[in-house]
Design a protein around this motif. Structure first.
Motif, PDB file in Angstrom:
ATOM      1  N   GLU A  65      31.931 111.778  12.469  1.00 43.86           N
ATOM      2  CA  GLU A  65      31.048 112.216  13.543  1.00 43.86           C
ATOM      3  C   GLU A  65      31.337 113.645  13.969  1.00 43.86           C
ATOM      4  OE1 GLU A  65      29.783 108.658  16.471  1.00 43.86           O
ATOM      5  OE2 GLU A  65      31.826 109.386  16.640  1.00 43.86           O
TER       6      GLU A  65
ATOM      7  N   PHE B 245      26.802 121.021  19.538  1.00 44.60           N
ATOM      8  CA  PHE B 245      27.160 120.979  20.957  1.00 44.60           C
ATOM      9  C   PHE B 245      25.918 120.992  21.836  1.00 44.60           C
ATOM     10  CE2 PHE B 245      31.127 123.080  19.329  1.00 44.60           C
ATOM     11  CZ  PHE B 245      31.944 122.001  19.579  1.00 44.60           C
TER      12      PHE B 245
ATOM     13  N   ALA C 187      25.844 120.357  24.812  1.00 44.90           N
ATOM     14  CA  ALA C 187      26.169 120.877  26.142  1.00 44.90           C
ATOM     15  C   ALA C 187      25.862 122.372  26.273  1.00 44.90           C
ATOM     16  CB  ALA C 187      27.644 120.633  26.457  1.00 44.90           C
ATOM     17  N   ARG C 188      25.726 123.067  25.160  1.00 43.20           N
ATOM     18  CA  ARG C 188      25.464 124.517  25.187  1.00 43.20           C
ATOM     19  C   ARG C 188      24.093 124.748  24.555  1.00 43.20           C
ATOM     20  NH1 ARG C 188      29.226 124.829  28.799  1.00 43.20           N
ATOM     21  NH2 ARG C 188      30.730 123.266  28.198  1.00 43.20           N
TER      22      ARG C 188
ATOM     23  N   VAL D 111      34.250 112.827  22.676  1.00 45.01           N
ATOM     24  CA  VAL D 111      34.915 111.901  21.763  1.00 45.01           C
ATOM     25  C   VAL D 111      34.336 112.073  20.357  1.00 45.01           C
ATOM     26  CG1 VAL D 111      35.243 109.452  21.225  1.00 45.01           C
ATOM     27  CG2 VAL D 111      35.453 110.264  23.587  1.00 45.01           C
ATOM     28  N   ARG D 112      33.010 112.247  20.320  1.00 49.86           N
ATOM     29  CA  ARG D 112      32.361 112.382  19.021  1.00 49.86           C
ATOM     30  C   ARG D 112      32.813 113.631  18.282  1.00 49.86           C
ATOM     31  NH1 ARG D 112      26.968 113.171  20.057  1.00 49.86           N
ATOM     32  NH2 ARG D 112      27.206 112.108  22.054  1.00 49.86           N
ATOM     33  N   CYS D 113      32.977 114.736  19.000  1.00 51.86           N
ATOM     34  CA  CYS D 113      33.250 115.989  18.279  1.00 51.86           C
ATOM     35  C   CYS D 113      34.731 116.186  17.979  1.00 51.86           C
ATOM     36  CB  CYS D 113      32.710 117.184  19.066  1.00 51.86           C
ATOM     37  SG  CYS D 113      33.726 117.585  20.481  1.00 51.86           S
ATOM     38  N   CYS D 114      35.593 115.356  18.552  1.00 52.46           N
ATOM     39  CA  CYS D 114      37.032 115.581  18.369  1.00 52.46           C
ATOM     40  C   CYS D 114      37.428 115.337  16.915  1.00 52.46           C
ATOM     41  CB  CYS D 114      37.823 114.669  19.300  1.00 52.46           C
ATOM     42  SG  CYS D 114      39.601 114.799  19.030  1.00 52.46           S
TER      43      CYS D 114
ATOM     44  N   LYS E  32      39.718 122.804  21.266  1.00 50.32           N
ATOM     45  CA  LYS E  32      38.785 123.064  22.361  1.00 50.32           C
ATOM     46  C   LYS E  32      37.340 122.671  22.073  1.00 50.32           C
ATOM     47  CE  LYS E  32      40.745 127.054  22.263  1.00 50.32           C
ATOM     48  NZ  LYS E  32      41.113 128.449  22.406  1.00 50.32           N
ATOM     49  N   ALA E  33      37.112 121.974  20.958  1.00 49.43           N
ATOM     50  CA  ALA E  33      35.745 121.525  20.669  1.00 49.43           C
ATOM     51  C   ALA E  33      35.239 120.640  21.808  1.00 49.43           C
ATOM     52  CB  ALA E  33      35.709 120.750  19.357  1.00 49.43           C
TER      53      ALA E  33
ATOM     54  N   ILE F 152      36.022 120.693  24.909  1.00 45.81           N
ATOM     55  CA  ILE F 152      35.699 121.467  26.115  1.00 45.81           C
ATOM     56  C   ILE F 152      34.292 122.023  25.971  1.00 45.81           C
ATOM     57  CG2 ILE F 152      36.304 123.482  27.512  1.00 45.81           C
ATOM     58  CD1 ILE F 152      39.162 123.066  26.861  1.00 45.81           C
ATOM     59  N   ALA F 153      33.989 122.539  24.771  1.00 45.47           N
ATOM     60  CA  ALA F 153      32.656 123.088  24.539  1.00 45.47           C
ATOM     61  C   ALA F 153      31.597 122.003  24.623  1.00 45.47           C
ATOM     62  CB  ALA F 153      32.603 123.772  23.171  1.00 45.47           C
ATOM     63  N   SER F 154      31.968 120.773  24.299  1.00 46.29           N
ATOM     64  CA  SER F 154      30.963 119.707  24.202  1.00 46.29           C
ATOM     65  C   SER F 154      30.624 119.072  25.539  1.00 46.29           C
ATOM     66  CB  SER F 154      31.452 118.615  23.254  1.00 46.29           C
ATOM     67  OG  SER F 154      32.351 117.755  23.936  1.00 46.29           O
ATOM     68  N   CYS F 155      31.415 119.334  26.566  1.00 48.56           N
ATOM     69  CA  CYS F 155      31.223 118.628  27.836  1.00 48.56           C
ATOM     70  C   CYS F 155      30.245 119.377  28.735  1.00 48.56           C
ATOM     71  CB  CYS F 155      32.553 118.450  28.554  1.00 48.56           C
ATOM     72  SG  CYS F 155      32.348 117.788  30.222  1.00 48.56           S
ATOM     73  N   PRO F 156      29.096 118.778  29.032  1.00 45.32           N
ATOM     74  CA  PRO F 156      28.116 119.477  29.872  1.00 45.32           C
ATOM     75  C   PRO F 156      28.591 119.670  31.307  1.00 45.32           C
ATOM     76  CG  PRO F 156      27.217 117.381  29.056  1.00 45.32           C
ATOM     77  CD  PRO F 156      28.635 117.456  28.605  1.00 45.32           C
ATOM     78  N   TYR F 157      29.661 118.963  31.687  1.00 43.02           N
ATOM     79  CA  TYR F 157      30.143 119.031  33.064  1.00 43.02           C
ATOM     80  C   TYR F 157      31.345 119.952  33.225  1.00 43.02           C
ATOM     81  CZ  TYR F 157      27.311 114.833  32.926  1.00 43.02           C
ATOM     82  OH  TYR F 157      26.280 113.952  32.732  1.00 43.02           O
ATOM     83  N   ASP F 158      31.797 120.545  32.160  1.00 44.03           N
ATOM     84  CA  ASP F 158      33.002 121.381  32.189  1.00 44.03           C
ATOM     85  C   ASP F 158      34.171 120.656  32.859  1.00 44.03           C
ATOM     86  OD1 ASP F 158      31.701 123.388  30.877  1.00 44.03           O
ATOM     87  OD2 ASP F 158      31.190 124.522  32.678  1.00 44.03           O
TER      88      ASP F 158
ATOM     89  N   ARG G  80      36.846 119.460  31.402  1.00 37.09           N
ATOM     90  CA  ARG G  80      38.126 119.533  30.689  1.00 37.09           C
ATOM     91  C   ARG G  80      38.733 120.917  30.779  1.00 37.09           C
ATOM     92  NH1 ARG G  80      38.611 116.081  25.686  1.00 37.09           N
ATOM     93  NH2 ARG G  80      37.655 114.141  26.366  1.00 37.09           N
TER      94      ARG G  80
END
Ligand code: SF4
Ligand code: SF4
Lengths: 313, 178
Positions: free
Chosen positions: A97, A172, A174-175, B67-70, B94-95, B97-103, B105
């Motif tokens: 994934e 991503f 989120a971005r 979790v998905r991008c880790c 840090k993937a 961190i980039a993936s979280c829409p709520y920042d 982490r």
């Protein structure tokens, strides 16, 4: 009116006021990865087509740089890790994934392949080249007998490498500015184009240069098309994507993107290459240098813009 | 299997930030960082303004992009749907961190990525997370969203509420009563 104020507890390093987790290291890696993908792709392609003698730079010379450039890219990627001691953790798990996971496994395959590929060609480029140990000679001799299958796997892996550097970011959600499926093909096209440009820097053969110029004109045209398509997609999408596109259409990245990436990195070299191909102007290394610089700015600006781009709270 | 979530009453919250300090103390959060924070969100046109004070943190999303991008599996969903980072497996790429829409982490000074754990160590013992336990206005509620008889489920049924950026599709599990 909507106002969102954090009154307690935030203002964290690299998170606030906007994300700044990825500095120069990641864009440099994405750039070098794309460049190496371009170099290896064309080398393997023309090797398989039996053009090693007609296109010596493409098939044999620049691939000697590939493992060095890729090694540098891997090093900058390593520099970016916050927990360097745990770098081996990339290889204790395969997570389908996660684009970053298959990226790291792709690198684990393509880096040794690029070394083997360079080893196969180094003796042809430098006739005086001697391997220090007998086992190296034997290994290269064996690799040579498998040169075609190695070339085929390089083609597959270089396309994956080139496209994954874009998919990594586009995954991503989120971005919003990264979250477009165009980014994969765009980074691949840009990687191929920078690979061609590196060849143009080194090539001295007229025919080879001519062919490189022709292919590069096509790849640049594809890139321009993809960029237009990307913005059309954003503007026809939901509010957050329209806002994200605004970063490049009047927002803080407008000048840098349109001047350094689109004008100097794509349109000017495209024009120069077209004029050179028609014999209107003398051929120079300028378009190649512009393409190489433009490719870097593309990665750098996209990585920066993505970190500014949010869903907004 | 429980599905833990939080319900926070924005009508009661006064923005005192006790939850922020409680979390920092309970979890030994390094200076300059936090796992939860207070937001004042203002909406409307003068004189019809509406302000919501919110205590925000990781939403322990059901469809968690972090979790998905880790790439290593360090970010994972554990019992009760709590999203955790396994320090020993984190590379600090840090993937997530980039993936979280709520920042939600951040990078812990030791190199791994850190964030709210819903005080997993307390929840395991049957206690509430520190922020919930300490809140002087009792505006925060923690519990099992799956169980229709839990306090959180009842509150969600009886009061209007919203989650943050549900459009991002992460299925957040923190709800704000309005
Ligand atoms: S809020 Fe962010 S860190 Fe928490 S689970 Fe959702 S995506 Fe992951
Ligand atoms: S920083 Fe750590 S937890 Fe986050 S994605 Fe990378 S390895 Fe996973």
């Amino acid at each position: 009116m909507q106002e969102y104020t954090i009154t307690s507890g935030r203002n964290m390093a690299h998170i606030d006021p906007t994300l700044s987790i990825w500095g120069w290291e990641v864009p440099v890696y994405l750039y070098l990865g794309g460049l190496v993908a371009g170099v290896l792709f064309f080398s393997a392609l023309y090797f398989i087509r039996g053009k090693a003698d007609e296109m010596p730079t493409v098939v044999r010379v620049t691939p000697l740089l590939a493992p060095i450039l890729l090694g540098l890219g891997l090093f900058t990627l390593f520099l970016d890790l916050e927990y360097k001691l745990h770098v081996f953790r990339f290889y204790t798990n395969i997570r389908l994934e996660s684009p970053m996971s298959w990226g790291s496994w792709t690198l684990a395959a393509i880096f040794p392949l690029s070394l083997l590929w360079a080893a196969i060609h180094v003796g042809k480029v430098f006739p005086k080249w001697r391997w220090p140990f007998g086992w190296m000679d034997r290994m290269v001799a064996i690799a040579e007998t498998y040169a075609r299958p190695i070339a085929w796997s390089l083609i597959v892996y270089s396309v994956i490498l080139g496209i994954y550097t874009g998919i990594l970011l586009s995954a991503f959600n989120a971005r919003p500015i990264w979250n477009t499926a165009i980014l994969g093909p765009l980074f691949l096209a840009s990687g191929l184009s920078t690979g061609l440009a590196l060849n143009m820097l080194f090539s001295k053969e007229k025919n080879e240069l001519h062919l490189l110029g022709k292919i590069d004109v096509m790849t640049i045209a594809v890139e321009v098309f993809l960029i237009i398509h990307m913005f059309m997609g954003f503007l026809a999408s939901a509010e957050i994507h329209i806002q994200a596109a605004g970063l490049f259409l009047g927002g803080p990245f407008t000048a840098s993107f349109w001047v350094f990436v689109v004008a100097l990195g794509l349109l000017v070299p495209l024009l120069l290459e077209l004029l050179e191909l028609r014999g209107r102007i003398a051929a120079t290394k300028i378009p190649a240098l512009l393409v190489l610089a433009g490719g870097f700015f593309l990665r750098y600006i996209i990585v920066e813009a993505g970190q500014v781009s949010t869903w907004g709270l | 299997m429980a599905r833990y979530g939080m319900v926070i009453d924005t009508k009661r919250c006064v923005g005192c930030a006790d939850c922020v300090v409680a979390c920092q103390t309970e979890n030994n959060v390094p200076e300059g960082f936090c796992r939860d924070w207070i937001v004042e969100a203002l909406d409307g046109e003068y004189p019809d303004l509406r302000m919501e004070i919110r205590s925000e943190r990781c939403n322990h999303c059901e469809n968690a992009p972090c979790v998905r991008c880790c790439p290593t599996g360090a970010s994972q969903i554990t019992d009760g749907g709590i999203v955790l980072v396994e320090e020993a497996e984190c590379t600090g790429c840090k993937a997530c961190i980039a993936s979280c829409p709520y920042d939600a982490r951040f990078v812990h000074p030791e190199g791994y990525v850190d964030k709210c754990t819903f005080c997993y160590h307390r929840v395991k013992e049957g206690q509430d997370p520190a922020c919930v336990a300490v809140c002087p206005t009792k505006c925060m509620h923690f519990g099992d969203l799956e169980d229709p008889h839990s306090e959180v489920s009842k509150l969600l049924r009886s009061r209007p509420n919203h989650a943050l950026i549900p459009e991002a599709g992460t299925k957040p599990k923190i709800f704000y009563l309005t």
